[in-house]
Design an enzyme around this catalytic site. Sequence first.
Site, PDB file in Angstrom:
ATOM      1  N   GLN A  32      17.127   3.664  18.810  1.00  0.00           N
ATOM      2  CA  GLN A  32      17.172   2.759  17.675  1.00  0.00           C
ATOM      3  C   GLN A  32      15.713   2.409  17.335  1.00  0.00           C
ATOM      4  O   GLN A  32      14.843   2.513  18.210  1.00  0.00           O
ATOM      5  CB  GLN A  32      17.946   1.497  18.121  1.00  0.00           C
ATOM      6  CG  GLN A  32      18.091   0.415  17.110  1.00  0.00           C
ATOM      7  CD  GLN A  32      18.896   0.891  15.913  1.00  0.00           C
ATOM      8  OE1 GLN A  32      18.365   1.612  15.069  1.00  0.00           O
ATOM      9  NE2 GLN A  32      20.151   0.512  15.851  1.00  0.00           N
ATOM     10  N   TYR A  75      24.298  10.946   8.557  1.00  0.00           N
ATOM     11  CA  TYR A  75      25.680  11.246   8.139  1.00  0.00           C
ATOM     12  C   TYR A  75      26.351   9.932   7.794  1.00  0.00           C
ATOM     13  O   TYR A  75      26.356   9.005   8.615  1.00  0.00           O
ATOM     14  CB  TYR A  75      26.399  11.914   9.312  1.00  0.00           C
ATOM     15  CG  TYR A  75      27.738  12.515   9.006  1.00  0.00           C
ATOM     16  CD1 TYR A  75      27.837  13.791   8.471  1.00  0.00           C
ATOM     17  CD2 TYR A  75      28.914  11.811   9.269  1.00  0.00           C
ATOM     18  CE1 TYR A  75      29.076  14.359   8.209  1.00  0.00           C
ATOM     19  CE2 TYR A  75      30.151  12.374   9.011  1.00  0.00           C
ATOM     20  CZ  TYR A  75      30.221  13.658   8.482  1.00  0.00           C
ATOM     21  OH  TYR A  75      31.449  14.219   8.223  1.00  0.00           O
ATOM     22  N   GLU A  97      13.109  11.622   9.483  1.00  0.00           N
ATOM     23  CA  GLU A  97      14.532  11.519   9.126  1.00  0.00           C
ATOM     24  C   GLU A  97      14.696  11.287   7.624  1.00  0.00           C
ATOM     25  O   GLU A  97      13.949  10.518   7.029  1.00  0.00           O
ATOM     26  CB  GLU A  97      15.141  10.341   9.894  1.00  0.00           C
ATOM     27  CG  GLU A  97      16.621  10.177   9.642  1.00  0.00           C
ATOM     28  CD  GLU A  97      17.282   9.403  10.761  1.00  0.00           C
ATOM     29  OE1 GLU A  97      17.238   9.880  11.917  1.00  0.00           O
ATOM     30  OE2 GLU A  97      17.806   8.320  10.493  1.00  0.00           O
TER      31      GLU A  97
HETATM   32  P1  FAD Z   1      28.439   5.021  21.514  1.00  0.00           P
HETATM   33  O1  FAD Z   1      27.587   5.891  22.367  1.00  0.00           O
HETATM   34  O2  FAD Z   1      29.899   5.295  21.502  1.00  0.00           O
HETATM   35  O3  FAD Z   1      28.176   3.506  21.971  1.00  0.00           O
HETATM   36  C1  FAD Z   1      28.692   2.422  21.194  1.00  0.00           C
HETATM   37  C2  FAD Z   1      29.002   1.237  22.130  1.00  0.00           C
HETATM   38  O4  FAD Z   1      30.102   1.584  22.991  1.00  0.00           O
HETATM   39  C3  FAD Z   1      27.858   0.866  23.066  1.00  0.00           C
HETATM   40  O5  FAD Z   1      27.920  -0.525  23.261  1.00  0.00           O
HETATM   41  C4  FAD Z   1      28.186   1.604  24.355  1.00  0.00           C
HETATM   42  O6  FAD Z   1      27.601   0.998  25.497  1.00  0.00           O
HETATM   43  C5  FAD Z   1      29.700   1.515  24.363  1.00  0.00           C
HETATM   44  N1  FAD Z   1      30.366   2.640  25.037  1.00  0.00           N
HETATM   45  C6  FAD Z   1      29.965   3.932  25.045  1.00  0.00           C
HETATM   46  N2  FAD Z   1      30.848   4.691  25.739  1.00  0.00           N
HETATM   47  C7  FAD Z   1      31.831   3.855  26.158  1.00  0.00           C
HETATM   48  C8  FAD Z   1      33.035   4.031  26.904  1.00  0.00           C
HETATM   49  N3  FAD Z   1      33.393   5.222  27.393  1.00  0.00           N
HETATM   50  N4  FAD Z   1      33.804   2.944  27.151  1.00  0.00           N
HETATM   51  C9  FAD Z   1      33.461   1.709  26.688  1.00  0.00           C
HETATM   52  N5  FAD Z   1      32.323   1.480  25.977  1.00  0.00           N
HETATM   53  C10 FAD Z   1      31.527   2.538  25.712  1.00  0.00           C
HETATM   54  N6  FAD Z   1      25.267   5.864  12.036  1.00  0.00           N
HETATM   55  C11 FAD Z   1      25.798   6.608  11.035  1.00  0.00           C
HETATM   56  O7  FAD Z   1      26.829   6.231  10.464  1.00  0.00           O
HETATM   57  N7  FAD Z   1      25.203   7.786  10.644  1.00  0.00           N
HETATM   58  C12 FAD Z   1      24.083   8.264  11.244  1.00  0.00           C
HETATM   59  O8  FAD Z   1      23.577   9.336  10.871  1.00  0.00           O
HETATM   60  C13 FAD Z   1      23.490   7.495  12.300  1.00  0.00           C
HETATM   61  N8  FAD Z   1      22.377   7.927  12.949  1.00  0.00           N
HETATM   62  C14 FAD Z   1      21.878   7.200  14.008  1.00  0.00           C
HETATM   63  C15 FAD Z   1      20.767   7.673  14.721  1.00  0.00           C
HETATM   64  C16 FAD Z   1      20.227   6.934  15.778  1.00  0.00           C
HETATM   65  C17 FAD Z   1      19.037   7.474  16.538  1.00  0.00           C
HETATM   66  C18 FAD Z   1      20.800   5.681  16.129  1.00  0.00           C
HETATM   67  C19 FAD Z   1      20.196   4.866  17.246  1.00  0.00           C
HETATM   68  C20 FAD Z   1      21.912   5.213  15.447  1.00  0.00           C
HETATM   69  C21 FAD Z   1      22.467   5.947  14.396  1.00  0.00           C
HETATM   70  N9  FAD Z   1      23.597   5.523  13.693  1.00  0.00           N
HETATM   71  C22 FAD Z   1      24.140   6.265  12.675  1.00  0.00           C
HETATM   72  C23 FAD Z   1      24.236   4.230  14.042  1.00  0.00           C
HETATM   73  C24 FAD Z   1      25.330   4.396  15.123  1.00  0.00           C
HETATM   74  O9  FAD Z   1      26.442   5.072  14.565  1.00  0.00           O
HETATM   75  C25 FAD Z   1      25.732   2.967  15.575  1.00  0.00           C
HETATM   76  O10 FAD Z   1      24.672   2.366  16.254  1.00  0.00           O
HETATM   77  C26 FAD Z   1      27.032   2.850  16.349  1.00  0.00           C
HETATM   78  O11 FAD Z   1      27.374   1.474  16.408  1.00  0.00           O
HETATM   79  C27 FAD Z   1      27.003   3.360  17.782  1.00  0.00           C
HETATM   80  O12 FAD Z   1      26.880   4.724  17.830  1.00  0.00           O
HETATM   81  P2  FAD Z   1      26.653   5.482  19.233  1.00  0.00           P
HETATM   82  O13 FAD Z   1      26.705   6.916  18.927  1.00  0.00           O
HETATM   83  O14 FAD Z   1      25.465   4.928  19.921  1.00  0.00           O
HETATM   84  O15 FAD Z   1      27.992   5.018  20.002  1.00  0.00           O
END
Ligand code: FAD
Length: 291
Positions: A179, A49, A17
């Site tokens: 993560q 991003y 990455e």
């Molecule tokens: P989600 O999948 O939306 O989950 C977030 C929280 O909401 C979780 O607690 C989940 O259980 C809960 N949730 C999910 N769906 C629902 C629903 N329908 N109703 C209620 N609760 C729900 N950040 C950046 O800014 N740029 C990046 O490029 C970036 N790359 C990443 C790559 C990886 C592999 C990882 C692990 C993280 C990355 N992040 C990045 C960080 C990420 O944006 C954060 O961890 C963020 O807080 C959660 O993103 P998510 O896509 O997992 O969210």
Amino acid sequence: MKLTEILARNTFSLSFEVFPPKRNDAFESIQHAAEKIAALGPSFMSVTYGAGGGTSRYTLDIARIIQEEFGVPMLAHLTCVSSSRHSVHRQIEAISDAGIENVMALRGDLTPELEKSDRSQWDYHHAVELVRELKEFNPGFCVGGACYPEKHPESADQREDIRYLKEKVDAGCDFLTTQMIFDNNLFYNFMYKIREAGITVPVLPGIMPITNAAQVEKAIKLSGSFVPQRFKALVDAFGSDPAAMKQAGIAYATDQIIDLFANNIRNVHIYSMNKPDVAAAIVANVSEILG
Ligand code: FAD
């Protein structure tokens, strides 16, 4: 090339990455670092991003160069929570126009400003909505999602987190990336639980080589990841000697990667933080194992 094809291969591989520059004047040095990492022959590379920040415009520029000029399949990250639907749709079109087939669909972190704002005005609340829109736009996109072996910090418990993860996968995620983990057992336990929950897509464990003491605190604060005593001892012993800490951090990450390979995890994703020397040292350490 789609990541699902890459992940179906029967060989051991590493992916790396990189993150985009914050300003235009840093573009060239990051491009140069990405070129060196690409020359190591990774299975694919990803570009993060910057949620709502200035770095988002460079993600696609770097991704396109790595794919077109350096010949490495790309995974472009995209976040949604701090963006309007219109700007997300424009970015999806741009990804498609750039010939990038793999997109990491993320919510993005909740900044203090976002936390204070009126949620009913947000266009997106969770990554699952972005997954759906990517698949609607182009069912051929290979879409990834983030997952958290130690649960997402906002989730009440792991059961709830896995329930929402299943919803995200069912919406169209083709693979997941974790993560960062410093203890592989957390990953193996998580795999057992998500498979039990009916999540069957490939999961890439994310490994971050910690090569300086300052990085430890920052990485842990950001990720909330558990740090085993074995790793803490290493930082205590070598943290004040940069060269020794770097060597020890690379050895620790290598040890995790070899253990994952030995447990038949075929692709490990490395949070290489734009450090070609660290990526090269890891590749050298597992060169006889890589396919
Ligand atoms: P989600 O999948 O939306 O989950 C977030 C929280 O909401 C979780 O607690 C989940 O259980 C809960 N949730 C999910 N769906 C629902 C629903 N329908 N109703 C209620 N609760 C729900 N950040 C950046 O800014 N740029 C990046 O490029 C970036 N790359 C990443 C790559 C990886 C592999 C990882 C692990 C993280 C990355 N992040 C990045 C960080 C990420 O944006 C954060 O961890 C963020 O807080 C959660 O993103 P998510 O896509 O997992 O969210």
